[in-house]
Design a protein around this motif. Sequence first.
Motif, PDB file in Angstrom:
ATOM      1  N   GLN A  18      87.934 111.455  32.625  1.00 44.54           N
ATOM      2  CA  GLN A  18      87.646 111.885  31.324  1.00 44.54           C
ATOM      3  C   GLN A  18      87.882 113.327  31.250  1.00 44.54           C
ATOM      4  O   GLN A  18      87.449 114.357  31.910  1.00 44.54           O
ATOM      5  CB  GLN A  18      86.085 111.877  30.845  1.00 44.54           C
ATOM      6  CG  GLN A  18      85.964 112.278  29.494  1.00 44.54           C
ATOM      7  CD  GLN A  18      84.400 111.854  28.936  1.00 44.54           C
ATOM      8  OE1 GLN A  18      83.852 111.283  29.557  1.00 44.54           O
ATOM      9  NE2 GLN A  18      84.267 111.990  27.677  1.00 44.54           N
ATOM     10  N   ALA A  19      88.983 113.737  30.416  1.00 47.61           N
ATOM     11  CA  ALA A  19      89.500 115.015  30.472  1.00 47.61           C
ATOM     12  C   ALA A  19      88.797 116.006  29.292  1.00 47.61           C
ATOM     13  O   ALA A  19      88.791 117.139  29.470  1.00 47.61           O
ATOM     14  CB  ALA A  19      91.169 114.924  30.328  1.00 47.61           C
ATOM     15  N   LEU A  20      88.402 115.257  28.314  1.00 47.51           N
ATOM     16  CA  LEU A  20      87.773 116.142  27.234  1.00 47.51           C
ATOM     17  C   LEU A  20      86.423 115.211  26.785  1.00 47.51           C
ATOM     18  O   LEU A  20      86.346 113.978  26.789  1.00 47.51           O
ATOM     19  CB  LEU A  20      88.663 115.940  25.846  1.00 47.51           C
ATOM     20  CG  LEU A  20      89.580 117.035  25.943  1.00 47.51           C
ATOM     21  CD1 LEU A  20      90.607 116.534  24.676  1.00 47.51           C
ATOM     22  CD2 LEU A  20      89.577 118.406  26.285  1.00 47.51           C
ATOM     23  N   LYS A  21      85.295 116.163  26.815  1.00 47.10           N
ATOM     24  CA  LYS A  21      83.882 115.458  26.871  1.00 47.10           C
ATOM     25  C   LYS A  21      83.367 116.193  25.524  1.00 47.10           C
ATOM     26  O   LYS A  21      82.784 117.475  25.318  1.00 47.10           O
ATOM     27  CB  LYS A  21      83.047 115.876  27.966  1.00 47.10           C
ATOM     28  CG  LYS A  21      83.716 115.512  29.305  1.00 47.10           C
ATOM     29  CD  LYS A  21      83.012 116.086  30.527  1.00 47.10           C
ATOM     30  CE  LYS A  21      83.900 115.687  31.735  1.00 47.10           C
ATOM     31  NZ  LYS A  21      83.102 116.335  32.744  1.00 47.10           N
ATOM     32  N   GLY A  42      91.210 121.407  30.313  1.00 45.21           N
ATOM     33  CA  GLY A  42      91.269 120.594  29.108  1.00 45.21           C
ATOM     34  C   GLY A  42      91.766 121.333  27.901  1.00 45.21           C
ATOM     35  O   GLY A  42      92.038 120.474  26.749  1.00 45.21           O
ATOM     36  N   THR A  45      95.296 119.873  26.974  1.00 41.81           N
ATOM     37  CA  THR A  45      95.188 118.302  26.501  1.00 41.81           C
ATOM     38  C   THR A  45      94.255 118.375  25.066  1.00 41.81           C
ATOM     39  O   THR A  45      94.730 117.738  24.229  1.00 41.81           O
ATOM     40  CB  THR A  45      94.027 118.036  27.264  1.00 41.81           C
ATOM     41  OG1 THR A  45      94.594 117.891  28.924  1.00 41.81           O
ATOM     42  CG2 THR A  45      93.725 116.433  26.791  1.00 41.81           C
ATOM     43  N   GLY A 221      86.537 120.278  31.046  1.00 44.95           N
ATOM     44  CA  GLY A 221      86.438 119.081  29.772  1.00 44.95           C
ATOM     45  C   GLY A 221      85.538 119.467  28.620  1.00 44.95           C
ATOM     46  O   GLY A 221      85.585 118.808  27.881  1.00 44.95           O
TER      47      GLY A 221
END
Length: 250
Positions: A18-21, A42, A45, A221
């Motif tokens: 998971q790169a963005l949360k 992130g 991304t 992220g």
Amino acid sequence: MASIIEVKHLNLWYGDHQALKDINIDIPEHKITALIGPSGCGKSTFMKTLNRMNDLVKNCRIEGDVRLNGHDIYKDMDVNVLRKHVGMVFQKANPFPMSIYDNIAYGPRIHGIRNKAQLDEIVERSLKQAALWDECKDRLKQNALGMSGGQQQRLCIARAVAVEPTVLLMDESTSALDPISTAKIEELCTELKENYTIVMVTHNMQQANRISDVTAFFLLGELIEVGETKDVFLNPKNPKTEEYISGRFG
């Protein structure tokens, strides 16, 4: 500040990573928003989700809501229409191996403009917006690859604005340039925000502080903090932000 892009509960995965949360942020219109944070946190991304560059990445999965002027860019917009509205300038200048003129005219031609007088006008206007016209008006037919690095990067900005986007994404667009070229592009950005909304990724804290109106700090992220640049730099709410800005980590 009126928002042009609204992001709600954005999550992104590359395979199992998971790169963005749960990213929530509004991008204000006619402002420069700087995305800061250590490598791999992130920010690039996130920027690529704004014009769906991540569509090209295998095993990428996205959840959440990203809207441009109220329109869901993943459900309501064709990707080619989106990229006309949201242009991008990359870290390394990437002029096409063709003339300066044809680099600028490339996008308008793709969008159906064939009239030479109209193309001439677009090329001149775009080069003037990128502060390049005086430097290259007498060599428009020469290959763009013969320009200096700083000129090539400004050419890429001119190419991006030729299709009259609403938003301009800049992914570390000055990191490979010398201080004089960097200063020219920073000055250019402050002029361009009259007509465009700019979102820039930068590792240069001084640059973010100098020219951005809003700063967003990413870490692992997550969006740790976002606010007006002067507040983020002078009075950060999160201790992690203060540690990063003061150089204690990252």
